[in-house]
Design an enzyme around this catalytic site. Structure first.
Site, PDB file in Angstrom:
ATOM      1  N   ASP A 190       0.838  -1.214   0.000  1.00 12.98           N
ATOM      2  CA  ASP A 190       0.000   0.000   0.000  1.00 12.98           C
ATOM      3  C   ASP A 190       0.869   1.259   0.000  1.00 12.98           C
ATOM      4  O   ASP A 190       2.003   1.242   0.474  1.00 12.98           O
ATOM      5  CB  ASP A 190      -0.897  -0.019   1.250  1.00 12.98           C
ATOM      6  CG  ASP A 190      -2.036   0.995   1.147  1.00 12.98           C
ATOM      7  OD1 ASP A 190      -2.372   1.431   0.024  1.00 12.98           O
ATOM      8  OD2 ASP A 190      -2.584   1.353   2.211  1.00 12.98           O
ATOM      9  N   HIS A 217       1.944   3.620  -9.161  1.00 10.77           N
ATOM     10  CA  HIS A 217       1.660   2.218  -9.518  1.00 10.77           C
ATOM     11  C   HIS A 217       2.767   1.666 -10.415  1.00 10.77           C
ATOM     12  O   HIS A 217       3.211   0.537 -10.239  1.00 10.77           O
ATOM     13  CB  HIS A 217       0.301   2.105 -10.214  1.00 10.77           C
ATOM     14  CG  HIS A 217      -0.861   2.460  -9.326  1.00 10.77           C
ATOM     15  ND1 HIS A 217      -0.971   1.978  -8.044  1.00 10.77           N
ATOM     16  CD2 HIS A 217      -1.946   3.257  -9.534  1.00 10.77           C
ATOM     17  CE1 HIS A 217      -2.089   2.458  -7.500  1.00 10.77           C
ATOM     18  NE2 HIS A 217      -2.689   3.242  -8.388  1.00 10.77           N
ATOM     19  N   LEU A 226      10.396 -20.767  -4.785  1.00  9.53           N
ATOM     20  CA  LEU A 226       9.376 -19.951  -4.105  1.00  9.53           C
ATOM     21  C   LEU A 226       8.001 -20.138  -4.726  1.00  9.53           C
ATOM     22  O   LEU A 226       7.847 -20.099  -5.939  1.00  9.53           O
ATOM     23  CB  LEU A 226       9.780 -18.462  -4.226  1.00  9.53           C
ATOM     24  CG  LEU A 226       8.778 -17.441  -3.691  1.00  9.53           C
ATOM     25  CD1 LEU A 226       8.757 -17.461  -2.159  1.00  9.53           C
ATOM     26  CD2 LEU A 226       9.113 -16.032  -4.191  1.00  9.53           C
TER      27      LEU A 226
HETATM   28  C1  IPE Z   1      -5.387  -2.630   0.095  1.00  9.58           C
HETATM   29  O1  IPE Z   1      -5.047  -1.302  -0.146  1.00  9.58           O
HETATM   30  C2  IPE Z   1      -5.425  -3.415  -1.162  1.00  9.58           C
HETATM   31  C3  IPE Z   1      -4.152  -3.573  -1.866  1.00  9.58           C
HETATM   32  C4  IPE Z   1      -2.982  -3.176  -1.467  1.00  9.58           C
HETATM   33  C5  IPE Z   1      -4.227  -4.268  -3.123  1.00  9.58           C
HETATM   34  P1  IPE Z   1      -6.161  -0.156  -0.229  1.00  9.58           P
HETATM   35  O2  IPE Z   1      -5.429   1.119  -0.392  1.00  9.58           O
HETATM   36  O3  IPE Z   1      -7.160  -0.486  -1.278  1.00  9.58           O
HETATM   37  O4  IPE Z   1      -6.843  -0.267   1.191  1.00  9.58           O
HETATM   38  P2  IPE Z   1      -7.885   0.710   1.926  1.00  9.58           P
HETATM   39  O5  IPE Z   1      -9.048   0.884   1.006  1.00  9.58           O
HETATM   40  O6  IPE Z   1      -7.176   2.013   2.175  1.00  9.58           O
HETATM   41  O7  IPE Z   1      -8.217   0.004   3.192  1.00  9.58           O
HETATM   42  C1  IPE Z   2      -1.762   0.280  -3.306  1.00  5.12           C
HETATM   43  O1  IPE Z   2      -1.506   1.653  -3.305  1.00  5.12           O
HETATM   44  C2  IPE Z   2      -2.104  -0.234  -4.695  1.00  5.12           C
HETATM   45  C3  IPE Z   2      -3.479  -0.711  -4.855  1.00  5.12           C
HETATM   46  C4  IPE Z   2      -4.365  -0.748  -3.912  1.00  5.12           C
HETATM   47  C5  IPE Z   2      -3.873  -1.176  -6.172  1.00  5.12           C
HETATM   48  P1  IPE Z   2      -2.683   2.720  -3.261  1.00  5.12           P
HETATM   49  O2  IPE Z   2      -3.104   3.018  -4.665  1.00  5.12           O
HETATM   50  O3  IPE Z   2      -3.772   2.284  -2.362  1.00  5.12           O
HETATM   51  O4  IPE Z   2      -1.931   3.985  -2.657  1.00  5.12           O
HETATM   52  P2  IPE Z   2      -2.497   4.992  -1.567  1.00  5.12           P
HETATM   53  O5  IPE Z   2      -2.946   4.188  -0.397  1.00  5.12           O
HETATM   54  O6  IPE Z   2      -3.618   5.738  -2.217  1.00  5.12           O
HETATM   55  O7  IPE Z   2      -1.324   5.857  -1.253  1.00  5.12           O
HETATM   56 MG    MG Z   3      -4.081   2.508  -0.372  1.00 11.52          MG
END
Ligand code: IPE
Ligand code: IPE
Ligand code: MG
Length: 243
Positions: free
Chosen positions: A13, A30, A124
């Site tokens: 995240d 991303h 792995l």
């Molecule tokens: C969790 O991250 C899902 C992934 C990393 C794929 P999110 O950014 O979507 O989580 P929330 O919505 O903040 O809990």
């Molecule tokens: C995790 O990073 C990637 C996915 C959930 C696909 P985020 O896109 O949630 O990044 P933040 O949390 O907005 O910084």
């Molecule tokens: Mg996020």
């Protein structure tokens, strides 16, 4: 002291915030995240980890703006093309967990091909959770058990924890020993709800695009200091260690 983990799960995240903090569009975060996935998988191969499960796209991530969802799907398509040969060379066995019916046909086809190509590898075991949610997983397990009860091949009274676990996406895989979540949030976000029952949780403020081998070391060191009691008391664990 806990042994080194056999199965590590990671909620990757913080991509969006990493990009925004640099004045870049979320998509740049991303894109950057893919290099980190590659690096961390290599680290886990070197450390001879048994299982790594990465949360790439959740059931709830479909709620994001369509542009971002489309961008992520294209990124996964490209990543599969670029990375699978190297994973195969490194003896990685790649599998995907999640609701594939929701993914595009081309992506699903490439996922299937990657699984077939690497199925015989002995290194792995890498699971990538795509369109995955812990509630989806439990729901499809219930549906599968209910179908067997309805057809008479399974008695409702015979449903126990083992039978439920057998129908989950990670059937036959030991539960994660360590869950790492980057990006500072302290929640599970509908990841592996059943399998994380006794997992050690490790949260770091590091954003995924800046997560490094040193951060992974810190997580492993934190894990090594944990006492995993699984409901017992310390004295029982000490007795076992002495035996
Ligand atoms: C969790 O991250 C899902 C992934 C990393 C794929 P999110 O950014 O979507 O989580 P929330 O919505 O903040 O809990
Ligand atoms: C995790 O990073 C990637 C996915 C959930 C696909 P985020 O896109 O949630 O990044 P933040 O949390 O907005 O910084
Ligand atoms: Mg996020």
């Amino acid at each position: 002291m806990a042994d080194s983990p056999q199965h590590v799960a990671i909620i990757m995240d913080g991509n969006g915030r990493w990009a925004r903090s640099r004045g870049l569009p979320r998509a740049a975060g991303h894109r950057s995240s893919m290099k980190v996935v590659r690096k961390i998988v290599e680290e886990c191969v070197q450390r001879k980890l048994g299982y790594l499960t990465l949360f790439a796209f959740s059931s709830e991530n479909w709620r994001r703006p369509p542009d971002e969802v489309g961008m992520l799907m294209n990124l996964f398509l490209d990543a599969l093309d670029r990375e699978v040969a190297d994973l195969h060379r490194n003896q990685v066995r790649l599998s995907f967990i999640g609701d594939r019916d929701l993914l595009g046909a081309e992506l699903a086809r490439r996922m299937h091909n990657a699984e077939q190509l690497t199925a015989g590898n002995s290194g792995l075991r890498l699971f990538v959770a795509m369109a995955y949610g812990g509630r989806w997983d439990l729901t499809q397990a219930c549906r599968s058990l209910a179908a067997d009860v309805a057809s008479g091949t399974l008695a409702a009274a015979d449903i126990d924890e083992t039978r439920v676990a057998e129908r989950l996406a990670l059937a036959g895989v030991p539960d994660p020993d360590l869950l790492i979540r980057t990006g500072g949030e302290r929640r599970i976000s509908n990841f592996l709800l059943w399998n994380l029952a006794y997992t050690e949780l490790y949260f770091t403020d590091a954003l995924w695009p800046e997560f490094s081998a040193a951060h992974l070391d810190e997580a492993f060191e934190s894990f090594a200091r944990r006492e995993r009691r699984f409901g017992k008391i310390s004295e029982q664990l000490a007795a076992k260690a002495d035996a």
